[in-house]
Every structure is written in structure tokens, then in C-alpha cells.
Write an enzyme that holds these catalytic residues in place. Structure first.
Site, PDB file in Angstrom:
ATOM      1  N   ASP A  14       0.811  -1.217   0.000  1.00 10.11           N
ATOM      2  CA  ASP A  14       0.000   0.000   0.000  1.00 10.11           C
ATOM      3  C   ASP A  14       0.845   1.269   0.000  1.00 10.11           C
ATOM      4  O   ASP A  14       0.588   2.203  -0.765  1.00 10.11           O
ATOM      5  CB  ASP A  14      -0.953   0.010   1.193  1.00 10.11           C
ATOM      6  CG  ASP A  14      -2.037  -1.055   1.066  1.00 10.11           C
ATOM      7  OD1 ASP A  14      -2.318  -1.469  -0.072  1.00 10.11           O
ATOM      8  OD2 ASP A  14      -2.572  -1.488   2.101  1.00 10.11           O
ATOM      9  N   ARG A  95       1.917   4.452  16.892  1.00  7.37           N
ATOM     10  CA  ARG A  95       1.491   5.529  16.000  1.00  7.37           C
ATOM     11  C   ARG A  95       1.920   6.921  16.460  1.00  7.37           C
ATOM     12  O   ARG A  95       2.370   7.725  15.645  1.00  7.37           O
ATOM     13  CB  ARG A  95      -0.018   5.475  15.770  1.00  7.37           C
ATOM     14  CG  ARG A  95      -0.549   4.187  15.141  1.00  7.37           C
ATOM     15  CD  ARG A  95       0.381   3.548  14.146  1.00  7.37           C
ATOM     16  NE  ARG A  95      -0.229   2.416  13.445  1.00  7.37           N
ATOM     17  CZ  ARG A  95       0.448   1.378  13.002  1.00  7.37           C
ATOM     18  NH1 ARG A  95       1.758   1.314  13.199  1.00  7.37           N
ATOM     19  NH2 ARG A  95      -0.146   0.405  12.363  1.00  7.37           N
ATOM     20  N   ASP A 124      -6.154   3.312  12.745  1.00  8.52           N
ATOM     21  CA  ASP A 124      -4.874   3.993  12.573  1.00  8.52           C
ATOM     22  C   ASP A 124      -5.004   5.350  11.897  1.00  8.52           C
ATOM     23  O   ASP A 124      -4.215   6.261  12.160  1.00  8.52           O
ATOM     24  CB  ASP A 124      -3.902   3.100  11.798  1.00  8.52           C
ATOM     25  CG  ASP A 124      -3.299   2.009  12.671  1.00  8.52           C
ATOM     26  OD1 ASP A 124      -3.279   2.196  13.902  1.00  8.52           O
ATOM     27  OD2 ASP A 124      -2.848   0.991  12.131  1.00  8.52           O
ATOM     28  N   SER A 175      -3.098  -9.180   6.869  1.00  7.84           N
ATOM     29  CA  SER A 175      -2.549  -7.851   7.098  1.00  7.84           C
ATOM     30  C   SER A 175      -1.836  -7.898   8.445  1.00  7.84           C
ATOM     31  O   SER A 175      -2.442  -8.268   9.459  1.00  7.84           O
ATOM     32  CB  SER A 175      -3.668  -6.808   7.123  1.00  7.84           C
ATOM     33  OG  SER A 175      -3.157  -5.542   7.491  1.00  7.84           O
TER      34      SER A 175
END
Length: 399
Positions: A14, A95, A124, A175
Site C-alpha cells: 500500500d 502511531r 490507525d 494484514s
């Protein structure tokens, strides 16, 4: 002059596809930032080169392993952070640190836009953008997978058309996000919540059902910070890394759950967090020994709210900052040793010792030497029960 986009780069499909796509779509130069958070099996030099091969004008790799351990994993440990009492905030913890380095790169390279590879269905996107709103509200955000409706099929087709140097096979259905604190796996056959996870899902942990000798370990804490394993002084990163290995061999830290995402849907996730789960179990028990009852009771609610805030992407919020202060105060006496047995998928506490202990043997014992004055108990129980007794008398009159 072209705009400059700072892209949170993982090296996967991605974000690799996002490099030429953003360059074309926005007539922009793309600066990739990959952050090393102690994730296993990823060569950061390869990832750095891949970004350049996909068209980035700059490719930055930040070694943040020690920073992540000390400034993010340790606070989560002190908060006994388990979202929904199970998930140790594997991805959520990383994050805000990635955001911090994206902002730094934007300042260094003159970036005006920040981009990430998150979809519109996940947590996210919120974590990245809430963090950016707090640290650099002037930066614009573009999320190709969300804003331009990218699907995995479209990404694969685009990558093949551009000849991008990345694996575009559909053989791996999962994923995966991983770092020092653990590993998160979703999608593929796991989306059917009746399907059990197979061994191919796991990487950080071995099958807990396989026979093997138990591993006994002693973890030393100083004011809530792990500082030693078996008497050896180590950094927080080294301790988590060693526990990932030793607890992982024993199959500790496998979690299969359906969780409540921030966006309002439920999601099936499989986690592996051997070091995190072992450390949280040890820390919670040391708090049981050293933290006064009312503070401990109140802190349990604080811990839960802290976990929710971090899960929801509010690491930089005023409320989390205030809760940090209370948790730090509660850690002042959380020092000592915890002995654990790692075996069969479990991290079991078998011993505790602390110079800060509130456990008094002479008060706790039922044998000779008991100094607890039991004659005081009768009056205590009568007074403690008095409100319930009065209320019961009132209710009986109405009946």
C-alpha cells in the site's frame, strides 16, 4: 515548485504504491519515513532502498527502538494497559511515535503534506491524524487508500503496471503490523470469526501445547520500570526483547479476540505479545504488593481509561497527560522482584519481594506470632454493615 509529501512508509504494497501515485496525483515530491520499532524480520536498509526505487526523492530510516521501549512501552506497562482487558496496544502505541518523526521530517525537508496508508475502516487513520492535529495542525493529510478508494486489487494492478519492486502476490492473505511490543494479524480467513487461527498465523510465539521445559525468570522493577532480568541490568528495550524470545518460546501472549474499533465496527484480531503480557502480569503483581488499597482501586479505573485514550489515538491529549501524572505518582513504591514461570502459554507469578512491600507477615499469618487484634473486628463489621442494616429496616416497613 512541487509540494513535498512526507509519507509514513512501511515497505509494503500500500505505501509503496502510494509513492508514484502521490507524485502523479498531486504533482508532488515524496519523502518516505520508515521507523524501526524493533519489528522482527524486516531489513530497514532494504526498505529504505525500496522507497527510492519506487520513486521517493528522500528515504529516511529512524532507529527508534530504544525510544519506543522507554517512552511508549514502559508507560503502557505502568498503566497495565490492556484495551478491553486483553489487547496490549501493540499498534496503537507505535502511531504517536511515528507521527512525531513524520513531523520532524516535514520540518527538515520542507514538507507541507503528510500521508499514510490507512483505510477508512481502521483505527490507525485516527491515531495518525489526531496526533498530527496536536503536534502540527498546519500540515495537510492525504490518505490514498481512503481518500482515493484504493482496493488491494487496484494496488496490485497499479504496482504491476508501474513495475514496482515489491511482492504483489495474493498468497499471504493477512494484514500484519508488528513492533517490539507485539504483532497484530487480521484479514484473510480470520475475517470469519468461526475459523480458528492456524499455526501459520503466528511468528513471535511457538505452539504452547508442545512439550518443553519450563523457564523460570526474575524481573526487577525500579519505580515501575523493569531494570533487570535474573539480576542482569538491561535497558527497557533489551528486557522486552529478551522476554519476547523467552516467553515466546513458551507460547505466552497469544490473543484471539473480537474488539470494538473506534470507527464503530467490530473486528477480529489475532495478537502475539509475549514480552508485553509477561511484563504486565509481573508489574500488576508487584503493584498488588506495594500500592495502597484505595490508590490501587482508583488506578485500575485510570488504567482502563488510559488504555482507551491510547487506543483511540489520543496520546497527546490533555486527559492522557493528566492520567500520566497520576500513574507516575502511583509508581513511586513499585520496586522489587517478581519471579515467574513461563510455560504452556502462561506467565505465572510464583514469588514476590520488595523493600517497599505493604505485606506484613505478622498481620497476615494465622499461626503463632499473629499481631492482628481480632477483638477490634466485631465493632468494625457492625459499623461497616450499619448503612445496609438501616436501609433493610426501611424497606421492610414498606413491605
Amino acid at each position: 515548485m512541487s509540494e513535498r509529501v512526507v509519507l509514513a512508509y512501511s515497505g509494503g504494497l500500500d505505501t509503496s504504491v502510494a509513492i508514484p501515485y502521490l507524485a502523479e496525483k498531486m504533482d508532488a515530491e515524496v519523502i518516505c519515513v520508515a521507523v524501526d520499532l524493533g519489528q522482527d524480520g524486516e531489513d530497514m536498509e532494504v526498505i529504505q532502498k525500496r522507497a527510492m526505487d519506487c520513486g521517493a526523492v528522500e528515504s529516511v530510516v529512524v532507529d527508534a527502538k530504544e525510544e519506543f521501549a522507554a517512552d511508549f512501552c514502559v508507560p503502557a506497562l505502568q498503566a497495565n494497559a490492556l484495551y478491553m482487558d486483553r489487547y496490549p496496544l501493540v499498534s496503537a502505541l507505535s502511531r504517536p511515535l511515528i507521527v512525531k518523526h513524520l513531523v520532524s521530517a516535514a520540518k527538515q525537508f520542507g514538507g507541507t503534506i503528510v500521508s499514510h496508508g490507512c483505510t477508512g475502516k481502521g483505527n490507525d487513520q485516527v491515531r495518525f491524524e489526531a496526533g498530527l492535529a496536536a503536534l502540527a495542525p498546519d500540515l495537510r493529510v492525504v490518505a490514498p487508500a481512503r481518500d482515493f478508494a484504493w482496493t488491494r486489487d487496484k494496488a496490485i494492478e497499479y504496482a504491476e503496471a508501474k513495475g514496482l519492486p515489491i511482492e504483489t502476490s495474493k498468497k499471504n492473505p493477512f494484514s500484519i503490523d508488528q513492533n517490539l511490543w507485539g504483532r497484530a494479524v487480521e484479514t484473510g480467513f480470520l475475517e470469519d470469526i468461526w475459523n480458528g487461527p492456524t499455526e501459520e498465523v503466528y511468528s513471535y510465539t511457538s505452539d504452547p501445547a508442545k512439550p518443553r521445559d519450563a523457564d523460570e525468570i526474575v524481573i526487577t522493577f525500579d519505580q515501575g520500570v523493569p531494570v533487570k532480568i535474573d539480576g542482569r541490568e538491561l535497558t527497557a528495550y533489551e528486557i522486552i526483547d529478551e522476554l519476547n524470545r523467552r516467553a515466546g518460546i513458551q507460547g505466552v501472549g497469544r490473543i484471539d479476540m473480537v474488539e470494538d474499533r473506534l470507527v464503530g465496527i467490530k473486528s477480529r484480531e489475532v495478537y502475539e505479545a509475549p514480552g508485553a503480557i509477561a511484563l504486565i502480569a509481573a508489574h500488576m503483581e508487584l503493584e498488588n504488593v506495594t500500592v495502597e488499597r484505595d490508590l490501587a482501586r482508583f488506578k485500575r479505573g485510570v488504567d482502563q481509561r488510559w488504555s482507551e485514550l491510547v487506543y483511540d489515538g489520543l496520546w497527546f491529549s490533555p486527559l492522557k497527560g493528566a492520567l500520566d501524572a497520576l500513574i507516575a505518582e502511583a509508581q513511586k513504591h513499585v520496586s522489587g522482584d517478581i519471579r515467574m514461570t513461563l510455560h504452556g502459554g502462561k506467565a505465572t507469578v510464583t514469588g514476590r519481594r520488595s523493600e517497599e512491600s505493604l505485606y506484613d507477615f505478622s498481620l497476615a499469618t494465622y499461626d503463632t506470632g499473629d499481631t492482628f487484634d481480632q477483638s477490634l473486628a466485631k465493632g468494625f463489621v457492625q459499623l461497616f454493615s450499619l448503612p445496609a442494616k438501616i436501609a433493610a429496616a426501611r424497606d421492610s416497613k414498606k413491605g
